[in-house]
Scaffold this motif. Sequence first.
Motif: not given
Length: 278
Positions: A2-7, A140-153, A261-262
């Motif tokens: 998805n396109d990023p959404v910054t916050a 496991p531990v999940v790592v999101l490296d510099n995510p940009r989309n709030l909903g995806n996170a 999608n992430l």
Amino acid sequence: MNDPVTAPADGPVAAPAAGPAVAPVGGSHTRPGGDPVRAWRRLVDTAVLLDGFHALKHAVRFGADVPVAVTVDRAVALALADDLAPDVRDLLAGVLQEVPEETYRALVARPHPTAVAALAVRPSREAHLAALARTPRTAPVVVLDNPRNLGNAGAVIRLAAGFGATGVVTTGTMDPWHPTVVRGGAGLHFATAVERLTVADLPPGPLFALDPEGDDIRGLKLPDDAVLAFGSERSGLSTELRARADHLLSLPMRPQVSSYNLATSVAMTLYHWSAGSC
């Protein structure tokens, strides 16, 4: 993806407070009574917003401390609890207070269809860091490296909680406790350890990073102490994380399909881990 959404890096979330990273069912310390509007205004700048019935249900189920919860129709909200969450129905009855609809709409920026909202104390960062660092791990531990989309996170945190992952770590500027992330996670931040760290401070364990150029994930069994890293929606893995990775893995994908999608990538990877650990 998805396109990023910054916050902004930090949304209206609480400073770390003492308490367990994940508490058992019934561990919530709700405090009914008093003026809910006054309590809301006193706490809103430092608390975690639980937006909607399901977010409140999940947070209470996993031991969140909820000082104030409001609804425009208490009977309807408790009827939802009877149908969907009988295990925490009494806890919800103890904290939910009815307010006029105009009052509810004044308290929340985006009214939820269930017309329920609450504020919770953010779990202790120290307890979360201890849970992430503890070895041996069973998930496991999940790592999101510099995510940009709030909903995806938020969707990833919901997935991680469902699979029983040890936690979700984000790098970069996004606050994983931003209200939009919590909304996307349906309150399941309280079911796992969610924190923001630098790449240098990632939890211990073999680091498997998902990358199109990596080895096919189907040829490898993921260990329980794995650290599973996923790049941002637009730019992929950072140079720093790629250099830190012990293994690069790829997901099966039909030719000419550019990406998943992430949250889908995380779901596929966690399912592969869970199937291999049975």
